[in-house]
Design a protein around this motif. Structure first.
Motif, PDB file in Angstrom:
ATOM      1  N   PHE A 115       1.419  -9.435 -46.004  1.00 29.24           N
ATOM      2  CA  PHE A 115       1.025 -10.839 -45.978  1.00 29.24           C
ATOM      3  C   PHE A 115       1.529 -11.578 -47.230  1.00 29.24           C
ATOM      4  O   PHE A 115       2.201 -12.611 -47.132  1.00 29.24           O
ATOM      5  CB  PHE A 115      -0.501 -10.920 -45.873  1.00 29.24           C
ATOM      6  N   HIS A 116       1.229 -11.041 -48.406  1.00 30.26           N
ATOM      7  CA  HIS A 116       1.571 -11.751 -49.636  1.00 30.26           C
ATOM      8  C   HIS A 116       3.058 -11.680 -49.960  1.00 30.26           C
ATOM      9  O   HIS A 116       3.607 -12.625 -50.549  1.00 30.26           O
ATOM     10  CB  HIS A 116       0.732 -11.214 -50.794  1.00 30.26           C
ATOM     11  N   THR A 117       3.723 -10.584 -49.600  1.00 28.52           N
ATOM     12  CA  THR A 117       5.169 -10.532 -49.863  1.00 28.52           C
ATOM     13  C   THR A 117       5.920 -11.511 -48.971  1.00 28.52           C
ATOM     14  O   THR A 117       6.923 -12.098 -49.389  1.00 28.52           O
ATOM     15  CB  THR A 117       5.716  -9.111 -49.665  1.00 28.52           C
ATOM     16  N   GLY A 149      -8.325 -19.925 -34.244  1.00 30.82           N
ATOM     17  CA  GLY A 149      -8.850 -19.082 -35.311  1.00 30.82           C
ATOM     18  C   GLY A 149      -7.750 -18.355 -36.055  1.00 30.82           C
ATOM     19  O   GLY A 149      -7.715 -18.352 -37.292  1.00 30.82           O
ATOM     20  N   ALA A 150      -6.847 -17.752 -35.313  1.00 31.20           N
ATOM     21  CA  ALA A 150      -5.749 -17.005 -35.941  1.00 31.20           C
ATOM     22  C   ALA A 150      -4.843 -17.936 -36.724  1.00 31.20           C
ATOM     23  O   ALA A 150      -4.405 -17.614 -37.837  1.00 31.20           O
ATOM     24  CB  ALA A 150      -4.955 -16.269 -34.867  1.00 31.20           C
ATOM     25  N   ALA A 151      -4.556 -19.120 -36.155  1.00 29.91           N
ATOM     26  CA  ALA A 151      -3.686 -20.075 -36.837  1.00 29.91           C
ATOM     27  C   ALA A 151      -4.320 -20.568 -38.131  1.00 29.91           C
ATOM     28  O   ALA A 151      -3.662 -20.658 -39.168  1.00 29.91           O
ATOM     29  CB  ALA A 151      -3.369 -21.251 -35.917  1.00 29.91           C
ATOM     30  N   ASN A 152      -5.606 -20.880 -38.091  1.00 32.88           N
ATOM     31  CA  ASN A 152      -6.292 -21.346 -39.291  1.00 32.88           C
ATOM     32  C   ASN A 152      -6.309 -20.273 -40.373  1.00 32.88           C
ATOM     33  O   ASN A 152      -6.149 -20.572 -41.563  1.00 32.88           O
ATOM     34  CB  ASN A 152      -7.721 -21.770 -38.958  1.00 32.88           C
ATOM     35  N   PHE A 153      -6.489 -19.030 -39.948  1.00 31.37           N
ATOM     36  CA  PHE A 153      -6.491 -17.926 -40.923  1.00 31.37           C
ATOM     37  C   PHE A 153      -5.130 -17.799 -41.595  1.00 31.37           C
ATOM     38  O   PHE A 153      -5.017 -17.711 -42.819  1.00 31.37           O
ATOM     39  CB  PHE A 153      -6.864 -16.619 -40.239  1.00 31.37           C
ATOM     40  N   LEU A 154      -4.062 -17.799 -40.785  1.00 27.73           N
ATOM     41  CA  LEU A 154      -2.718 -17.646 -41.342  1.00 27.73           C
ATOM     42  C   LEU A 154      -2.320 -18.832 -42.203  1.00 27.73           C
ATOM     43  O   LEU A 154      -1.562 -18.681 -43.165  1.00 27.73           O
ATOM     44  CB  LEU A 154      -1.693 -17.438 -40.214  1.00 27.73           C
ATOM     45  N   MET A 155      -2.812 -20.010 -41.875  1.00 24.60           N
ATOM     46  CA  MET A 155      -2.467 -21.198 -42.656  1.00 24.60           C
ATOM     47  C   MET A 155      -3.358 -21.369 -43.875  1.00 24.60           C
ATOM     48  O   MET A 155      -3.257 -22.357 -44.608  1.00 24.60           O
ATOM     49  CB  MET A 155      -2.570 -22.447 -41.762  1.00 24.60           C
ATOM     50  N   GLY A 156      -4.272 -20.428 -44.095  1.00 26.19           N
ATOM     51  CA  GLY A 156      -5.114 -20.482 -45.279  1.00 26.19           C
ATOM     52  C   GLY A 156      -6.212 -21.508 -45.189  1.00 26.19           C
ATOM     53  O   GLY A 156      -6.709 -21.982 -46.218  1.00 26.19           O
ATOM     54  N   ARG A 157      -6.639 -21.842 -43.967  1.00 29.63           N
ATOM     55  CA  ARG A 157      -7.678 -22.859 -43.805  1.00 29.63           C
ATOM     56  C   ARG A 157      -9.063 -22.253 -43.776  1.00 29.63           C
ATOM     57  O   ARG A 157     -10.045 -22.966 -43.618  1.00 29.63           O
ATOM     58  CB  ARG A 157      -7.420 -23.647 -42.517  1.00 29.63           C
ATOM     59  N   TRP A 158      -9.151 -20.959 -43.907  1.00 33.28           N
ATOM     60  CA  TRP A 158     -10.454 -20.291 -44.005  1.00 33.28           C
ATOM     61  C   TRP A 158     -10.587 -19.686 -45.382  1.00 33.28           C
ATOM     62  O   TRP A 158      -9.618 -19.294 -45.991  1.00 33.28           O
ATOM     63  CB  TRP A 158     -10.569 -19.190 -42.945  1.00 33.28           C
TER      64      TRP A 158
END
Length: 275
Positions: free
Chosen positions: A161-163, A266-275
Motif C-alpha cells: 500500500f505505502h510503496t 466503502g472500499a473507495a473511501n478506504f483507498l482514498m484515505g477518507r476513513w
C-alpha cells in the motif's frame, strides 16, 4: 506527424524493468509490435524473443548500477513495471526505491534525454496518496538508496500500500523538474489484473471488486489491457500528458467515490484515505 505514427515506437529504444512476466511482459511485447528496440530487465528469466535481456535485482543497488551500465543509452521510454506483494523481503526497495535509483542513474548518465518518457505501474492501492503527501515527502527527500529503504522499515511503511503511494507521489512531484529536461513521467493504477503475482494471491487480489465486475459484465483485466494505456502514456500521442496517475480499474473507484455503485463506496473511501 500522421495520426497512427504518434502511437508507434519506430526508431526508439524501450526499457521494460520487470518485463519478464505479467504486465511488464505484455508492455514489452506491445513495444516490440510497435516497432521499438526493446531491452527487458528482470530478476526472473526472460523468455521473450526479439528483446535484449539484462538481469537485475531491484533490491540491490550494485545490481541496478551494473544493469544500467550494461544497458547503456539512449532510452526513449522507460517502463517501470516490477512489483511484489506483501511478505516479500525488500518490498520497499523493489516497488519504489530501486526504480527511483535506476531512474536517477540513467538521468545522471544522460541515458534519458529530451523527448524521453517514464511510465510506472502503480496500483489502485496507491490512490489517496495526496492525503499522506506530507509524510511521503519525507522519504521522497531521502536520496540515498539504503536510507530511503530504511525509512520505510522504520516508519512501518514497508508494504504494498505505502510503496505504491510513494510511486504515485513521486510521479506527481517529478512532473515539473523532469519536464524542464524534456522528460515526461506518468503512471497507471490498475485494478485487479490476472498476472502471476495476482494468481499467487488470488483470494486477496482477484476477489477485490468482483461483485462490481460481475454486475458490470466485465472480468479482471488482462496484462495486455494494462499495457495499452502504459505504452500510450509513453508515446508521442501523449506528448502533453505528464504527472498523471491514470486509474485503469474499469471504473470501480469512480463508481465508489460517486456512489454510482454504492457497494464500492466503502472500499473507495478506504483507498482514498477518507476513513
Amino acid at each position: 506527424m500522421p495520426l497512427f505514427d504518434a502511437f508507434r515506437f519506430d526508431g526508439k529504444r524501450v526499457l521494460a524493468v520487470g518485463g519478464a512476466t505479467g504486465m511488464g511482459a505484455a508492455a514489452a511485447e506491445l513495444a516490440v509490435d510497435a516497432g521499438a528496440e526493446v531491452v527487458v530487465m528482470d530478476r526472473a528469466e526472460v523468455a521473450m524473443a526479439g528483446v535484449t535481456a539484462i538481469g537485475v535485482d531491484l533490491a540491490s543497488q550494485p545490481s541496478i548500477d551494473a544493469a544500467v551500465d550494461e544497458c547503456g543509452g539512449p532510452v526513449h521510454a522507460l517502463l517501470a513495471c516490477a512489483g511484489v506483494a506483501d511478505g516479500t523481503p525488500g518490498i520497499e526497495r523493489i516497488n519504489f526505491v530501486g526504480h527511483r535509483h535506476l531512474i536517477n542513474r540513467m538521468l545522471d548518465a544522460g541515458m534519458l534525454g529530451d523527448g524521453a518518457a517514464i511510465g510506472f505501474i502503480s496500483s489502485s492501492a496507491g490512490l489517496g496518496w495526496e492525503t499522506n503527501l506530507e509524510e511521503l515527502s519525507e522519504v521522497l527527500a531521502v536520496s540515498d538508496f539504503d536510507e530511503a529503504a530504511a525509512w520505510f522499515v522504520e516508519h512501518r511503511k514497508a508494504d504494498y500500500f505505502h510503496t505504491k503511494q510513494a510511486v504515485c507521489a513521486y510521479v506527481a512531484t517529478q512532473a515539473y523538474p523532469l519536464l524542464r529536461r524534456g522528460i515526461r513521467i506518468n503512471a497507471i493504477c490498475p485494478g485487479p489484473t490476472v498476472t502471476p503475482l495476482a494468481e499467487a494471491n488470488r483470494e486477496l487480489w482477484l476477489t477485490f471488486g468482483a461483485d462490481y465486475r460481475s454486475d458490470a459484465g466485465v472480468e479482471a483485466s488482462t496484462p495486455m489491457e494494462q499495457a495499452y494505456p502504459l505504452l500510450f502514456l509513453c508515446s508521442d500521442a501523449a506528448a502533453y500528458v505528464t504527472g498523471v496517475t491514470l486509474v485503469s480499474d474499469a471504473g470501480f473507484m469512480s463508481s465508489g467515490i460517486t456512489g454510482a455503485y454504492p457497494e464500492a463506496t466503502g472500499a473507495a473511501n478506504f483507498l482514498m484515505g477518507r476513513w
